[in-house]
Design a protein around this motif. Structure first.
Motif, short mmCIF file in Angstrom:
data_model
loop_
_atom_site.label_atom_id
_atom_site.label_comp_id
_atom_site.label_asym_id
_atom_site.label_seq_id
_atom_site.Cartn_x
_atom_site.Cartn_y
_atom_site.Cartn_z
N HIS A 22 -19.50 -23.57 15.40
CA HIS A 22 -18.15 -23.95 15.01
C HIS A 22 -18.01 -25.46 14.92
N TRP B 7 -15.77 -17.05 14.95
CA TRP B 7 -16.82 -16.29 14.26
C TRP B 7 -16.74 -14.78 14.52
N HIS C 145 -20.01 -24.63 10.39
CA HIS C 145 -18.71 -24.96 9.81
C HIS C 145 -18.37 -26.41 10.14
N SER C 146 -18.12 -27.21 9.11
CA SER C 146 -17.63 -28.57 9.27
C SER C 146 -18.56 -29.41 10.16
N LEU D 88 -20.57 -24.69 5.51
CA LEU D 88 -19.20 -24.30 5.23
C LEU D 88 -18.27 -25.48 5.44
N ASN D 89 -17.79 -26.06 4.35
CA ASN D 89 -16.92 -27.24 4.42
C ASN D 89 -17.50 -28.30 5.35
N SER D 90 -18.77 -28.56 5.16
CA SER D 90 -19.45 -29.56 5.96
C SER D 90 -19.55 -30.87 5.19
N ASN E 88 -10.48 -23.75 7.17
CA ASN E 88 -10.90 -22.73 8.13
C ASN E 88 -11.30 -21.40 7.52
N LEU E 89 -11.34 -21.32 6.20
CA LEU E 89 -12.01 -20.20 5.51
C LEU E 89 -11.43 -18.83 5.83
#
Length: 242
Positions: free
Chosen positions: A11, A20, A67-68, A88-90, A224-225
């Protein structure tokens, strides 16, 4: 024997491994072995994941899903041994270059100043609300999150904000020439569009075989998908890489 492989997920800042839960359930249903890393900002204990299967075993690929800021919370040993990475949105840097950098720097500094102070709750609430957009935020869950932040968790929040402000490149342990899925959602209010584009550009320079990079930019999804269809699409993509 697990045939699909294993997934380690990490996360991002101020979040925890419960983010998750739905992903883990879907992964296990499809036969994947799942582990969630945990930074330990709140009531959950810190968990540092490690791959369960060695390089010589054949239980399927080792997939790292981050994520990020989770990319920078992942142990180097885990990152280096990944065979597939899902970003993921990193980002490869969070603060923009040139004239756009100063507002972001000031914003991060305000967040640092507000942690463990009277404005901490407002700071966490604002961040999570922006991260959830365009989905509205449940204020009850926000109160639970803020009340569960531990003394050690506050130190980790601060430590990671400082680290975030200093990120200028991909981690040195990032593996080369493996399948990479990059997802930058169009309604992300945390990672700017310029930063998202820079990540894809950087990876294209970093990875010799450009066909190894898959890039999706879905609309109407925030940082946050919160989108079940996206989750299933990711697992469908992973099935093609086994």
């Amino acid at each position: 024997m697990n045939q699909s492989g294993e997934i380690i997920a990490m996360h991002g800042w101020s979040s925890d491994s419960s983010a998750w839960d739905c992903w883990a359930e879907s992964a296990r249903y499809r036969g994947w072995c799942w582990q969630s890393g945990e930074r330990g900002y709140g009531s959950l204990p810190m968990v540092t994941p490690q791959w369960r299967h060695s390089l010589t075993e054949t239980q399927g690929p080792r997939v790292l899903m981050v994520h990020s800021f989770g990319l920078y919370l992942t142990p180097n040993t885990v990152l280096a041994a990944a065979e597939i990475v899902v970003l993921l949105n990193s980002f490869n840097h969070f603060i923009p270059s040139f004239r756009h950098q100063h507002p972001i720097k000031r914003k991060i500094q305000r967040m640092i100043n507000n942690i463990n102070c009277d404005n901490e709750k407002e700071t966490l609430l604002t961040f999570l609300s922006q991260a959830n957009l365009p989905v509205s935020t449940d204020l009850t869950s926000l109160n639970v999150m803020q009340n569960s932040v531990s003394a050690l968790g506050r130190l980790r929040l601060l430590e990671d904000l400082y680290k975030l402000s200093e990120v200028i490149s991909m981690p040195k342990a990032f593996p080369m020439n493996i399948p990479i899925l990059v997802i930058n959602t169009q309604c992300d209010q945390i990672v700017g569009s310029t930063i998202a584009k820079d990540l894809v550009k950087n990876l294209s320079n970093y990875i010799k075989d450009k066909t190894m990079i898959t890039h999706w930019s879905p609309g109407n999804i925030g940082h946050n998908l919160y989108q079940a269809n996206l989750l299933e699409s990711i697992f469908d993509w992973l099935e093609t890489k086994k």
